[in-house]
Scaffold this motif. Structure first.
Motif, PDB file in Angstrom:
ATOM      1  N   ASN A  89      16.156  31.750  81.759  1.00  0.00           N
ATOM      2  CA  ASN A  89      17.102  31.660  82.870  1.00  0.00           C
ATOM      3  C   ASN A  89      17.812  30.314  82.922  1.00  0.00           C
ATOM      4  O   ASN A  89      18.511  30.011  83.884  1.00  0.00           O
ATOM      5  CB  ASN A  89      16.384  31.905  84.196  1.00  0.00           C
ATOM      6  CG  ASN A  89      15.340  30.839  84.491  1.00  0.00           C
ATOM      7  OD1 ASN A  89      14.930  30.112  83.588  1.00  0.00           O
ATOM      8  ND2 ASN A  89      14.912  30.769  85.739  1.00  0.00           N
ATOM      9  N   ALA A  90      17.637  29.488  81.886  1.00  0.00           N
ATOM     10  CA  ALA A  90      18.263  28.162  81.894  1.00  0.00           C
ATOM     11  C   ALA A  90      18.646  27.736  80.479  1.00  0.00           C
ATOM     12  O   ALA A  90      18.385  26.610  80.053  1.00  0.00           O
ATOM     13  CB  ALA A  90      17.333  27.138  82.528  1.00  0.00           C
ATOM     14  N   GLN A  91      19.283  28.646  79.721  1.00  0.00           N
ATOM     15  CA  GLN A  91      19.722  28.305  78.371  1.00  0.00           C
ATOM     16  C   GLN A  91      21.070  27.584  78.381  1.00  0.00           C
ATOM     17  O   GLN A  91      21.400  26.876  77.438  1.00  0.00           O
ATOM     18  CB  GLN A  91      19.826  29.572  77.512  1.00  0.00           C
ATOM     19  CG  GLN A  91      18.476  30.189  77.169  1.00  0.00           C
ATOM     20  CD  GLN A  91      18.607  31.313  76.158  1.00  0.00           C
ATOM     21  OE1 GLN A  91      19.697  31.852  75.948  1.00  0.00           O
ATOM     22  NE2 GLN A  91      17.492  31.675  75.541  1.00  0.00           N
ATOM     23  N   TYR A  92      21.851  27.806  79.420  1.00  0.00           N
ATOM     24  CA  TYR A  92      23.129  27.107  79.613  1.00  0.00           C
ATOM     25  C   TYR A  92      24.077  27.284  78.417  1.00  0.00           C
ATOM     26  O   TYR A  92      24.679  26.329  77.947  1.00  0.00           O
ATOM     27  CB  TYR A  92      22.889  25.621  79.880  1.00  0.00           C
ATOM     28  CG  TYR A  92      22.033  25.361  81.081  1.00  0.00           C
ATOM     29  CD1 TYR A  92      22.483  25.682  82.359  1.00  0.00           C
ATOM     30  CD2 TYR A  92      20.759  24.816  80.948  1.00  0.00           C
ATOM     31  CE1 TYR A  92      21.696  25.460  83.473  1.00  0.00           C
ATOM     32  CE2 TYR A  92      19.961  24.587  82.063  1.00  0.00           C
ATOM     33  CZ  TYR A  92      20.440  24.921  83.317  1.00  0.00           C
ATOM     34  OH  TYR A  92      19.656  24.703  84.422  1.00  0.00           O
ATOM     35  N   ILE A  93      24.174  28.494  77.932  1.00  0.00           N
ATOM     36  CA  ILE A  93      25.112  28.781  76.841  1.00  0.00           C
ATOM     37  C   ILE A  93      26.149  29.814  77.272  1.00  0.00           C
ATOM     38  O   ILE A  93      26.930  30.287  76.450  1.00  0.00           O
ATOM     39  CB  ILE A  93      24.374  29.295  75.586  1.00  0.00           C
ATOM     40  CG1 ILE A  93      23.557  30.553  75.916  1.00  0.00           C
ATOM     41  CG2 ILE A  93      23.485  28.200  74.995  1.00  0.00           C
ATOM     42  CD1 ILE A  93      22.893  31.188  74.703  1.00  0.00           C
TER      43      ILE A  93
END
Length: 542
Positions: A89-93
């Motif tokens: 939930n926090a790959q930021y892609i």
């Protein structure tokens, strides 16, 4: 044992949470730094961000992810915090993250430009064109002088507009400038093309801005004006028009057929080999290249020269390739044909075009501005003309008392800089402005420096906006035609930030434009009086 752990402060819960928090911060900064570097790189190169299939099973997940994976190779620390090793939930892609990072970078560039202007006077260069999706895009470039004396032309924004009506264009420009606190009252020059909705004296875009700022002079690209004068004269003179029409036919005949193009190159190769063997050509690096014919373009007179030069260089090969030869009628002498039928007629037509395209106000502004030209040891320097320039064209920036003070400053300035070795080899106003700051003489000649900065905002050409559209076309292509307006603007800002900036010595300076506008007048006067290069004599007719 609990008491022992209690005595170890490093194992206290607050210490452990702080240590874990610091570790997370370092990891996030590492990821963010990599993301910013990749976004900046892709924008600068004009490369797309997303891929057709960005799933983990895809062999090519798009440029952004693939560059991120490449960057992580050999870097275990970065590899441990990105993509599959990051929380799901926090790959930021996601594309929204990429757009947000690019938007922040673009706004930082725009904020830097505003800081460089710092409340000074500036010029806007504006042009509009359609993008790949047939949306009208308005490109905005700012021209100004930094506090350190450097002349800048910066791409500032590109805005999608519904139509090209003057009200729509003006609103788009004002909203963009107002968003970054750039006052319209500091606008001194408007640089547009010659379209009627831009240059209209009563209802054009320049007229609307003049209502808000009476001294925001409209300048139609001087280089473009000279170009249009030459092209219009060439079209009106029948012999010249026929020549370039035949030239265009020859180029089209050859270039439209791969077979004829290959034959032209083959004939040219044989001709060059023959001339090298007979000593008519010399061996040299870069010489004796196999070329082709190029079309003449209406907006670039230099392309006419290149096209003619190509035909001359490949004349024999072109005749063999097309099977055609051209010959003037025998009953007219060469002198009469070129001196009277063509040259004199072309000069008359060019003079008429120059008179039409360079009105008295523009010529006067150029003439007075050229009095500041430092070339040839300040040969053109004239105190009265410079004072007249400040008084007539910049009354908002020079009060009556300022003009009187300016006159005294100019007298001292002329004696000072003409005897200073640092100013002897200066050949442009751009270098002069910079040297005044470096030598700190701008502190003693503040009004002179102010006037030089105002004159420097006059654009000789508006090629920067053309470069902006060239960059836009490389970004918004047929396979990326759904790029939104905001993303496109941020993308172009990131791409063009590195290629627009310090303006070198203008290829066509203000003084050279003035010389060009008066050159043909002198030729016409000499022709009428029967003196000079066009002097008398009658050409014979066989």
């Amino acid at each position: 044992m609990l008491y022992g752990n209690f005595k170890k402060s490093a194992q206290h819960i607050d210490k452990m949470l702080n240590a874990q928090s610091r570790e997370e911060v370092l990891k996030n900064r590492m990821w963010l730094k990599a993301t910013i570097e990749i976004v900046r790189f892709l924008a600068l190169q004009g490369i797309g961000f997303r891929g057709h299939d960005e799933s983990s099973s895809s062999l090519n997940r798009g440029n952004f992810i693939e560059v991120l994976k490449c960057k992580a190779e050999g870097n275990d620390e970065l590899s441990s915090v990105i993509l599959d090793n990051a929380p799901q939930n926090a790959q930021y892609i996601a594309p929204s993250i990429q757009k947000e990072v690019l938007h922040i970078l673009a706004n930082r560039v725009r904020k830097m430009i505003c800081d460089e202007i710092a409340g000074g006077k500036y010029c806007i260069l504006v042009d509009e064109a359609q993008d790949e999706s047939n949306t009208e895009q308005l490109a905005l470039v700012l021209r100004y002088v930094k506090h350190d004396g450097l002349l800048m032309e910066r791409f500032f924004a590109i805005e999608g507009v519904e139509n090209t009506s003057v009200v729509t264009l003006k609103d788009a420009i004002c909203v963009t400038l107002g968003r970054f606190d750039l006052s319209i009252q500091n606008l001194r020059v408007q640089g547009y093309d010659g379209a009627s909705n831009m240059r209209g004296e009563w209802n054009g875009l320049q007229a609307l801005f003049l209502k808000d700022c009476p001294f925001a002079y409209y300048v139609h690209c001087f280089a473009h004006r000279l170009q249009l004068a030459l092209v219009a004269a060439a079209k009106d003179e029948m012999n010249i028009w026929q020549f370039f029409s035949h030239l265009t036919c020859i180029v089209n005949l050859v270039a439209s057929s791969p077979k004829r193009l290959a034959e032209l190159k083959s004939f040219q190769r044989d001709e060059i080999a023959c001339m090298l063997s007979t000593g008519e050509r010399e061996y040299d690096k870069g010489a004796n290249q196999i070329g082709t014919l190029h079309r003449a373009r209406a907006t670039r007179w230099s392309s006419h020269y290149d096209s003619v030069k190509d035909l001359i260089d490949m004349y024999n090969a072109s005749c063999r390739g097309t099977g055609r030869h051209f010959q003037q009628p025998d009953h007219i002498t060469v002198e009469h044909q070129y001196h009277f039928d063509i040259f004199n007629s072309a000069i008359d037509l060019q003079l008429m075009e120059l008179e039409h395209r360079f009105n008295n106000e523009v010529v006067e502004l150029l003439t007075l501005s050229s009095a500041l030209d430092p070339s040839d040891s300040f040969k053109s320097f004239n105190v009265e003309k410079i004072c007249n320039l400040a008084e007539k064209f910049y009354p908002w920036d020079f009060t009556g008392q300022d003009v009187k003070t300016l006159k005294f400053q100019l007298m001292h300035y002329q004696l000072d800089v003409s005897s200073d070795p640092k100013f002897q080899n200066i050949s442009s106003l751009t270098d002069l402005s910079r040297e005044l700051v470096v030598s700190k003489k701008f502190e003693y000649y503040a009004l002179v420096d102010r006037l030089i900065r105002l004159v420097l905002t006059l654009p000789v050409s508006t090629t920067t906006t053309e470069r902006a559209f060239s960059g836009m076309k490389r970004v918004k292509t047929a396979i990326r035609s759904k790029i939104g307006d905001e993303f496109l603007a941020d993308y172009c800002t990131g791409k063009l930030a590195e290629v627009t900036g310090v303006v070198p010595d203008d290829t066509l300076s203000l003084s050279s434009v003035t010389e060009a506008t008066t050159f043909f007048k002198k030729l016409l006067k000499a022709k009428r009086e029967g003196i000079g290069a066009l002097g008398g004599g009658k050409a014979g007719i066989n």
